[in-house]
Design a protein around this motif. Structure first.
Motif, short mmCIF file in Angstrom:
data_model
loop_
_atom_site.label_atom_id
_atom_site.label_comp_id
_atom_site.label_asym_id
_atom_site.label_seq_id
_atom_site.Cartn_x
_atom_site.Cartn_y
_atom_site.Cartn_z
N ILE A 50 0.81 -1.28 0.11
CA ILE A 50 0.11 0.01 -0.26
C ILE A 50 0.88 1.10 0.04
O ILE A 50 1.86 1.27 0.60
CB ILE A 50 -1.13 0.23 1.12
CG1 ILE A 50 -0.50 -0.40 2.62
CG2 ILE A 50 -2.14 -0.86 0.88
CD1 ILE A 50 -1.19 -0.43 3.67
N GLN A 51 0.44 2.30 -0.67
CA GLN A 51 1.11 3.48 -0.89
C GLN A 51 1.24 4.23 0.23
O GLN A 51 0.48 3.96 1.18
CB GLN A 51 0.76 4.34 -2.10
CG GLN A 51 1.10 3.29 -3.32
CD GLN A 51 2.38 2.94 -3.87
OE1 GLN A 51 3.17 3.52 -3.79
NE2 GLN A 51 2.44 1.57 -4.09
N ASN A 52 2.37 5.05 0.28
CA ASN A 52 2.37 5.88 1.48
C ASN A 52 1.49 7.09 1.44
O ASN A 52 1.79 8.23 1.13
CB ASN A 52 4.01 6.43 1.23
CG ASN A 52 4.48 7.15 2.77
OD1 ASN A 52 3.50 7.07 3.73
ND2 ASN A 52 5.43 8.03 2.66
N SER A 53 0.26 6.69 2.00
CA SER A 53 -0.84 7.93 2.18
C SER A 53 -0.97 7.93 3.61
O SER A 53 -0.75 6.63 4.58
CB SER A 53 -2.11 7.42 1.22
OG SER A 53 -2.76 6.29 1.73
N ILE A 54 -2.13 8.76 3.98
CA ILE A 54 -2.52 8.76 5.24
C ILE A 54 -3.38 7.53 5.75
O ILE A 54 -3.23 6.95 6.84
CB ILE A 54 -3.34 10.04 5.55
CG1 ILE A 54 -2.54 11.46 5.53
CG2 ILE A 54 -3.94 9.99 6.73
CD1 ILE A 54 -3.09 12.52 5.33
N LEU A 55 -4.14 7.20 4.84
CA LEU A 55 -4.94 5.91 4.84
C LEU A 55 -4.10 4.67 4.95
O LEU A 55 -4.34 3.88 5.87
CB LEU A 55 -5.84 5.84 3.64
CG LEU A 55 -7.01 4.87 3.88
CD1 LEU A 55 -7.72 5.08 5.31
CD2 LEU A 55 -8.04 4.72 2.69
N ALA A 56 -2.87 4.62 4.39
CA ALA A 56 -2.15 3.58 4.44
C ALA A 56 -1.36 3.48 5.87
O ALA A 56 -1.15 2.42 6.22
CB ALA A 56 -0.95 3.47 3.20
N GLN A 57 -0.93 4.71 6.00
CA GLN A 57 -0.41 4.79 7.48
C GLN A 57 -1.31 4.36 8.57
O GLN A 57 -0.81 3.66 9.60
CB GLN A 57 0.14 6.32 7.63
CG GLN A 57 1.31 6.64 6.87
CD GLN A 57 1.57 8.32 6.83
OE1 GLN A 57 1.27 8.96 7.84
NE2 GLN A 57 2.12 8.76 5.73
N GLY A 145 -15.35 7.15 1.19
CA GLY A 145 -16.23 8.23 1.11
C GLY A 145 -15.11 9.50 1.01
O GLY A 145 -14.07 9.14 0.67
N ASN A 146 -15.67 10.58 1.03
CA ASN A 146 -14.73 11.84 0.91
C ASN A 146 -14.32 12.33 2.29
O ASN A 146 -13.51 13.10 2.38
CB ASN A 146 -15.48 13.08 0.28
CG ASN A 146 -15.87 12.66 -0.97
OD1 ASN A 146 -15.09 12.00 -1.96
ND2 ASN A 146 -16.92 13.14 -1.67
N ASN A 147 -14.73 11.58 3.33
CA ASN A 147 -14.19 11.87 4.67
C ASN A 147 -13.19 11.15 5.33
O ASN A 147 -13.30 9.83 5.47
CB ASN A 147 -15.52 11.82 5.61
CG ASN A 147 -15.23 12.25 7.19
OD1 ASN A 147 -14.04 12.05 7.69
ND2 ASN A 147 -16.27 12.71 7.82
N GLY A 148 -12.00 11.75 5.22
CA GLY A 148 -10.84 11.14 5.60
C GLY A 148 -10.76 10.29 7.08
O GLY A 148 -10.29 9.25 7.05
#
Length: 168
Positions: A50-57, A145-148
């Motif tokens: 999984i790429q280094n995104s906030i969701l991946a972290q 959705g659009n809500n992180g």
């Protein structure tokens, strides 16, 4: 007219089934004793990482927390862990359909509205470090959705559901 109404009802049921809830599944080697595993490390050889995104972290943190709650200690790959862990993720854009209809004098009316959704998938794999064989896999899927913050909660919920099915 009855055919059109039946189609609208069928599409509505299909849409609600697609958009209704998170799917989590776990599979593992039932003949494998998990009592022998005490340490784990994140595997460095993962082409689908999984790429280094906030969701991946957030996913990595949730997985680490779940693994440690199972009594496993995180070490480096150089420390010869018992398990190697990899996590893969992906996003897929899908179209769902919302159908609405009313029956009235002269036939009635109806509409079918497309809606774009992003389906997220998280796959957590655990390999026996010595034999390099897959011993446990958890898969979670849900519509993002659009809500992180809400998306991070969905990931946390999926990881929790996965590790509830940890072998005893």
């Amino acid at each position: 007219m009855k055919t059109r109404l039946a189609m609208c009802a069928m599409l509505l049921c299909l849409t609600s089934t697609i958009a209704f809830g998170q799917q989590v599944s776990v599979n593992y080697n039932h003949s494998q004793s998990f009592a022998q595993y005490h340490t784990y490390a994140w595997g460095s050889e993962n082409a689908n990482q999984i790429q280094n995104s906030i969701l991946a972290q957030a996913a990595v943190q949730n997985i680490d927390t779940a693994m440690q709650a199972k009594g496993l200690k995180k070490v480096t790959e150089a420390d010869n862990p018992d398990l190697l862990l990899t996590a893969s993720g992906g996003l897929k854009q899908e179209t769902s359909w919302t159908a609405m209809g009313m029956r009235g004098i002269g036939g009635g009316m109806g509409s079918i509205t497309p809606q774009q959704n992003v389906e997220g998938t998280l796959i957590v794999d655990l390999f026996d470090a010595k034999s390099k064989t897959l011993v446990w896999r958890g898969i979670g899927q849900d519509t993002l959705g659009n809500n992180g913050n809400k998306n991070q909660q969905l990931v946390a919920k999926a990881v929790t559901k996965m590790f509830k099915q940890w072998p005893k």
